[in-house]
Design a protein around this motif. Structure first.
Motif, mmCIF file in Angstrom:
data_model
loop_
_atom_site.group_PDB
_atom_site.id
_atom_site.type_symbol
_atom_site.label_atom_id
_atom_site.label_comp_id
_atom_site.label_asym_id
_atom_site.label_seq_id
_atom_site.Cartn_x
_atom_site.Cartn_y
_atom_site.Cartn_z
ATOM 1 N N ASN A 29 0.755 -1.292 0.082
ATOM 2 C CA ASN A 29 0.001 -0.069 0.046
ATOM 3 C C ASN A 29 0.809 1.325 -0.080
ATOM 4 O O ASN A 29 0.770 2.220 -0.772
ATOM 5 C CB ASN A 29 -0.917 0.144 1.287
ATOM 6 C CG ASN A 29 -2.236 -0.678 1.304
ATOM 7 O OD1 ASN A 29 -2.659 -0.968 -0.022
ATOM 8 N ND2 ASN A 29 -2.928 -0.974 2.179
ATOM 9 N N VAL B 186 3.585 6.797 -0.594
ATOM 10 C CA VAL B 186 2.553 7.523 -0.948
ATOM 11 C C VAL B 186 1.230 7.281 0.041
ATOM 12 O O VAL B 186 1.449 6.300 0.949
ATOM 13 C CB VAL B 186 2.211 6.876 -2.215
ATOM 14 C CG1 VAL B 186 3.082 7.137 -3.264
ATOM 15 C CG2 VAL B 186 1.682 5.531 -2.252
ATOM 16 N N ASN B 187 0.404 8.196 0.027
ATOM 17 C CA ASN B 187 -0.835 7.868 0.713
ATOM 18 C C ASN B 187 -1.715 7.263 0.129
ATOM 19 O O ASN B 187 -1.588 6.993 -1.176
ATOM 20 C CB ASN B 187 -1.228 9.063 1.328
ATOM 21 C CG ASN B 187 -1.818 10.255 0.295
ATOM 22 O OD1 ASN B 187 -2.006 9.824 -0.678
ATOM 23 N ND2 ASN B 187 -2.096 11.480 0.716
ATOM 24 N N ALA B 188 -3.187 7.316 0.494
ATOM 25 C CA ALA B 188 -4.042 6.443 -0.076
ATOM 26 C C ALA B 188 -4.565 7.002 -1.203
ATOM 27 O O ALA B 188 -4.797 6.455 -2.260
ATOM 28 C CB ALA B 188 -5.251 6.123 0.658
ATOM 29 N N PHE B 189 -4.356 8.433 -1.662
ATOM 30 C CA PHE B 189 -4.530 9.130 -2.808
ATOM 31 C C PHE B 189 -3.503 9.223 -3.824
ATOM 32 O O PHE B 189 -3.654 9.790 -5.029
ATOM 33 C CB PHE B 189 -5.083 10.510 -2.659
ATOM 34 C CG PHE B 189 -5.975 10.300 -1.558
ATOM 35 C CD1 PHE B 189 -7.235 10.008 -1.479
ATOM 36 C CD2 PHE B 189 -5.580 11.059 -0.092
ATOM 37 C CE1 PHE B 189 -8.109 9.979 -0.307
ATOM 38 C CE2 PHE B 189 -6.472 11.076 0.834
ATOM 39 C CZ PHE B 189 -7.597 10.596 0.848
#
Lengths: 623, 382
Positions: free
Chosen positions: A40, A208-211
């Motif tokens: 993720n 990275v983040n979720a976006f």
């Protein structure tokens, strides 16, 4: 059991179930979920390597990488998208296809990523956008490296070009190596040396983040730039050859006798290779593709022409080798030749002939056809074939760019296999003057001339000098040998083609500070392949004879061999090869031979070598 | 209840705290319950600080609700249980009225209408009031009659339970409506509801579940149940939440990734990380140890509730304490179960940890009732 006790037991059982659930997730399956969470969090970004440069022998750049500026819009920073688009269309020219592609991409783009609107901005457009920057919030100009050919037209056929990777290539390439790279070599050196030029991709691991927004860089490995190629090509000589051809269709190939290095390789007309890098417009492409002048086609290696008289020195050597002719052999020249039991007359190019008795020297100097009819007839097509094959005719020379054509060196076997017919004696006569089925590329002519200059050693031509170490034997002595005397006879005759009073190229001997051995040629065009539906005048032009010239110089210690083909004798019909070749020879040799050259360059070193040690037969390989 | 010995031994324990306790007793405070609740709230605030991304306004809001809750708790602790029993029906009726009003005047979010704006009051969910009003009312009704309840009393109780359940379910708020229903059912259970009825209900539920599936549940509710069974079926849609929360929990391991260092929670992979899914933040950052600490604190609260229930002097108090304690447990259990993929996703916050306004006040108000019972019990045993 009381209700409360039961409730407490159920509570404890449920809590145990929860504890077990968390234990199994956090301890038993911990590794699996750690992997999931890393996947993720960590994204791998490819960093495209810088493509290797291509330089001529003096380090002048023929292909480099330049920042290409792209106009992009960042969705999250723009409040009124349509307004900004309208403003941009006002300011700079944006094609509808670009707008359409932009809108398509915008739908799937992440809000913080720039969506490209226009590629390859000009300096002027960048300036306009910079001035209006304050009104264009969220409009970004980004730079990425794109291939650039400083002399777009001059080297298009040799260097080739890169272009966007297409679907077919996508299926073939190693996806990992091309991660982040959008271009691939399509033709020429760019294609041949793709593997070296590409370099090694670099990686950047980012959090990275979720976006998908990058939070920070975790680690990275830098891309390794591709290998720079150094060519044998001398851009100065190449340009002289290019300018000499001018508006005429044709090709000139100059080859370094010692190394086989290609000093110049020109095919005219040409095209701007840069257009292919950014994506050539359909209109421009069809214009090039459909032009009767065939600019996209590399005449130097793909153009196949009848060699005409240019191969007469080779045929003379064949006759001498097999003992069909000798120093004293003469032919009676009445201006025509007739086979036994055949009434057909084979004519000389000179209607009245070259005098009654013609020997080998005169036959070459004046390009006497009758002599070579006789020679070829006595030799027979297969011996002519076997001997000429040593000079690299009828097969690919092995030059290090793709798409080379074979030409045709006919033989009885060839005709049986390809045409399914028997060989006729009359066809041997045509072959003897380089007509008929025989076809050669300008490169093959140059290679054959280099073999003459080396007095019986073939050499594999090469464009790339370094850093590729080519250890293969590139020089092979002819199997069917000639004596030193025989070589001297033929080369003396070639010298008199230029320097003799009756030489067919005597016009170029004026003010020569070195000696040239050459041979002229005229090739009849019989319904040439590329001439199609044109008006009568154009058709007539395209039916005119091709003019050819081959030469090497200086004669005592040959440094360079050149072949030139001028299709249909140029636009005027009066352009011949010899003066063009003289210009190329001058350009290459004069700086080497003039004493006041500064003494620093490798060329000067070669000039010093000139006085010693000629390239002797049997002198094996050349590094 | 035949646990007299147990009660006495616990009294012994209580006497050892006598000097401090006596002072608190005068303020009607149960020290163990107070400390356990304070412990849960403190731990919860720590997790929320991380889950909210160190968002100070969120923390201030949460702190003020906790403070309001504790004040409500201490105020309610002062009230006599008989008074509470008398007024419970009125509270129930007011709550029903508000639930009806929500249907017509309520405001909402995400397709559900749950809130109501009353002049002079902060925006709140009437269903929260019902969480307390329903068990109080059912307990008040049953405790005045013969126990175990007879058929007629069971039926009246069922009607009392079903009305708010349907009203809340219509908002729609399936999670809360079920929890409200459960709090009423627990009263029936502690009142000694015959096992005959219990088994009848279980059978009826089994038989009616296909009907409920087809005619009662909304599509999104069905989706949640299907997602529980196979979260991978719709990875980026309905399954996303549960996959990400399991990943967060699982990647925490024994010790966790460290407070404020959870990648799933801090990089926004975990949805609803400061509300319903906050336990995943806890599990990711503080590991299984953190989860066990929270469960331990919950057990302390529940255990204290059980003891207060044991010591309760009258049936009404016992029923109320039993129901509130057990309902509290159900909250915790359902939330921890749904986030870890054991139960379908229903909107149940993790008590005292999830960010939430009125629910914290309601919960603490409920524990105020426990303190009132505890005070009464001590006063009488003295």
């Amino acid at each position: 059991m009381s209700r409360l006790t039961l409730a407490v037991l159920i509570v404890l059982a449920c809590l145990l179930l929860i504890v077990w659930r968390y234990f199994s997730l956090q301890v038993i399956e911990h590794n699996r979920y750690t992997t999931e969470s890393e996947r993720n969090r960590v994204h791998v970004q490819a960093m495209a390597p810088k493509r290797g440069l291509i330089k001529d022998r003096h380090g002048i750049l023929l292909a480099e990488n330049r920042p290409s500026r792209t106009l992009g819009l960042v969705k999250e920073r723009i409040r009124d998208l349509e307004g900004v688009l309208a403003a941009l269309v006002e300011l700079i020219e944006i094609e509808d296809t670009d707008l359409q592609r932009f809108r398509d991409q915008l739908r799937f783009a992440r809000p913080f990523e720039a969506v490209p609107l226009k590629f390859n901005l000009s300096e002027e457009e960048i300036a306009i956008l910079a001035v209006n920057q304050h009104t264009l919030v969220g409009v970004e100009i980004t730079a990425e490296l794109a291939r650039y050919y400083p002399e777009g037209e001059l080297y298009a056929h040799v260097v080739g070009y890169t272009g966007r990777i297409n679907e077919r290539e996508q299926a073939q390439i190693d996806k990992e190596r091309y991660d982040g790279t959008h271009h691939i070599g399509k033709v020429g050196l760019e294609k041949q040396y793709e593997d070296l030029l590409l370099g090694e991709v670099g990686y950047r691991n980012v959090e990275v983040n979720a976006f998908g927004r990058i939070i920070r860089e975790i680690e990275s490995s830098d891309p390794q730039p591709g290998t720079d190629l150094e060519l044998y090509l001398d851009s100065r000589v190449h340009k002289v050859a290019h300018d000499a051809l001018g508006v005429n269709r044709g090709a000139i190939v100059a080859i370094e006798v010692e190394t086989g290095g290609i000093v110049a390789m020109v095919s005219t007309p040409s095209f701007d290779a840069n257009q292919f890098v950014t994506g050539v417009s359909t209109k421009q492409y069809s214009e090039w593709r459909d032009s009767p002048d065939l600019p996209l086609y590399n005449r130097a290696i793909q153009g196949q022409y009848p060699p005409g008289s240019t191969l007469k020195p080779v045929f003379a050597l064949a006759g001498l080798h097999y003992g069909v002719v000798d120093e004293n052999f003469v032919v009676r020249d009445r201006g025509w030749y007739r086979l036994p039991n055949d009434s057909r007359q084979y004519r000389d190019w000179k209607r009245q002939g070259h005098g009654t008795w013609v020997g080998l020297h005169q036959a070459i100097v004046e390009s006497c056809d009758i002599y070579f009819y006789e020679l070829a007839f006595n030799l027979g097509i297969d011996r002519l074939h076997d001997f000429s094959a040593q000079f690299g005719l009828g097969k690919r020379t092995g030059l290090d760019i793709p798409s080379e054509r074979r030409g045709i060196l006919p033989s009885t076997t060839w005709k049986r296999n390809v045409r399914g017919q028997a060989w006729f004696p009359g066809e041997t006569l045509s072959a003897g003057i380089g007509q008929g089925y025989m076809l050669v590329t300008p490169l093959q002519l140059a290679v054959a001339t280099a073999n003459l200059a080396r007095r019986g050693q073939s050499i594999t031509p090469r464009l790339v000098k370094g850093p590729v170490s080519d250890t293969s034997a590139r020089s092979v002595p002819n199997r069917l040998e000639n004596t030193e005397h025989e070589w001297q006879m033929v080369i003396d005759a070639m010298v008199d083609v230029v320097h003799g009073e009756r030489g067919t190229a005597r016009s170029i001997s004026r003010n020569l500070s070195y000696k040239i051995a050459g041979k002229t040629g005229t090739a009849q065009v019989v319904g040439i392949a590329q001439g199609e539906e044109y008006d009568a005048e154009a058709l007539a032009e395209r039916n005119r004879d091709h003019k050819l010239f081959v030469a090497f110089a200086p004669v005592d210690k040959p440094l360079i061999a050149v072949a030139a083909v001028i299709e249909n004798g140029g636009k005027t019909g009066k352009v011949v090869g010899a003066p063009l070749v003289r210009e190329v020879l001058d350009a290459y040799l004069l700086p080497l031979l003039t004493p006041e050259s500064d003494g620093k360059t490798a060329n000067t070193q070669q000039a010093a070598d000139l006085k010693s040690e000629p390239i002797g037969a049997g002198n094996g390989e050349v590094g | 209840m035949s646990s007299g010995d147990f009660v006495r031994s616990m009294q012994g324990t209580a006497t050892s705290f006598q000097p401090a306790a006596s002072h608190l007793q005068r303020m009607h405070i149960d020290p163990i319950l107070l400390l356990s609740l304070a412990g849960v709230c403190g731990f919860g605030l720590m997790v929320l600080w991380s889950a909210s991304g160190q968002h100070q306004p969120t923390m201030l809001r949460q702190c003020s609700f906790i403070l309001a809750g504790f004040i409500a708790m201490l105020v309610i602790a002062q009230i006599d249980m008989r008074l509470i029993r008398r007024w419970s029906v009125l509270l129930y009726l007011v709550a029903i009225g508000l639930l009806v009003a929500v249907i017509f005047y309520g405001s909402g979010a995400k397709g559900a209408t749950r809130w109501i704006d009353l002049p002079g009051l902060p925006r709140f969910q009437p269903s929260e009031i019902m969480k307390i009003a329903l068990p109080l009312t059912v307990a008040a009704y049953l405790s005045g009659r013969s126990m175990p309840p007879r058929f007629f009393q069971v039926m009246v109780s069922v009607v009392l339970i079903i009305i708010p359940t349907l009203l809340i379910g219509a908002q729609p708020d399936l999670g809360t409506s079920l929890l409200v229903a459960v709090s009423g059912v627990f009263v029936l259970y502690f009142a000694g509801l015959s096992w005959y009825y219990v088994s009848a209900v279980v059978v009826a539920a089994g038989v009616s579940s296909p009907l409920i599936w087809n005619y009662v549940l909304h599509d999104y509710q069905k989706q949640r149940i299907l997602t529980l069974l196979d979260p991978e079926a719709d990875k980026l849609g309905a399954g996303w939440n549960i996959i990400q929360s399991k990943t967060a929990i699982g990647s925490g391991g024994w010790q966790g990734k460290g407070w404020l260092n959870g990648t799933q929670s801090q990089l926004d992979f975990l949805p609803e990380s400061h509300t319903d899914f906050i336990i995943a933040v806890l599990a990711e950052e503080l590991g299984l140890f953190g989860v066990l600490v929270l469960i331990g604190l919950y057990l302390l609260v529940i255990g204290r509730g059980v003891i207060i229930g044991l010591r309760a002097q009258d049936a009404f108090s016992r029923l109320v304490v039993g129901s509130i304690t057990l309902t509290f447990f159900v909250y915790a259990f359902v939330n921890m179960g749904m986030v870890s993929g054991l139960l379908p996703v229903v909107g149940v916050p993790l008590p005292f940890v999830s960010q939430g306004g009125t629910s914290i006040v309601t919960l603490l108000a409920g524990f105020g009732l426990l303190m009132a019972v505890s005070t009464e019990a001590k006063r009488i045993t003295r």
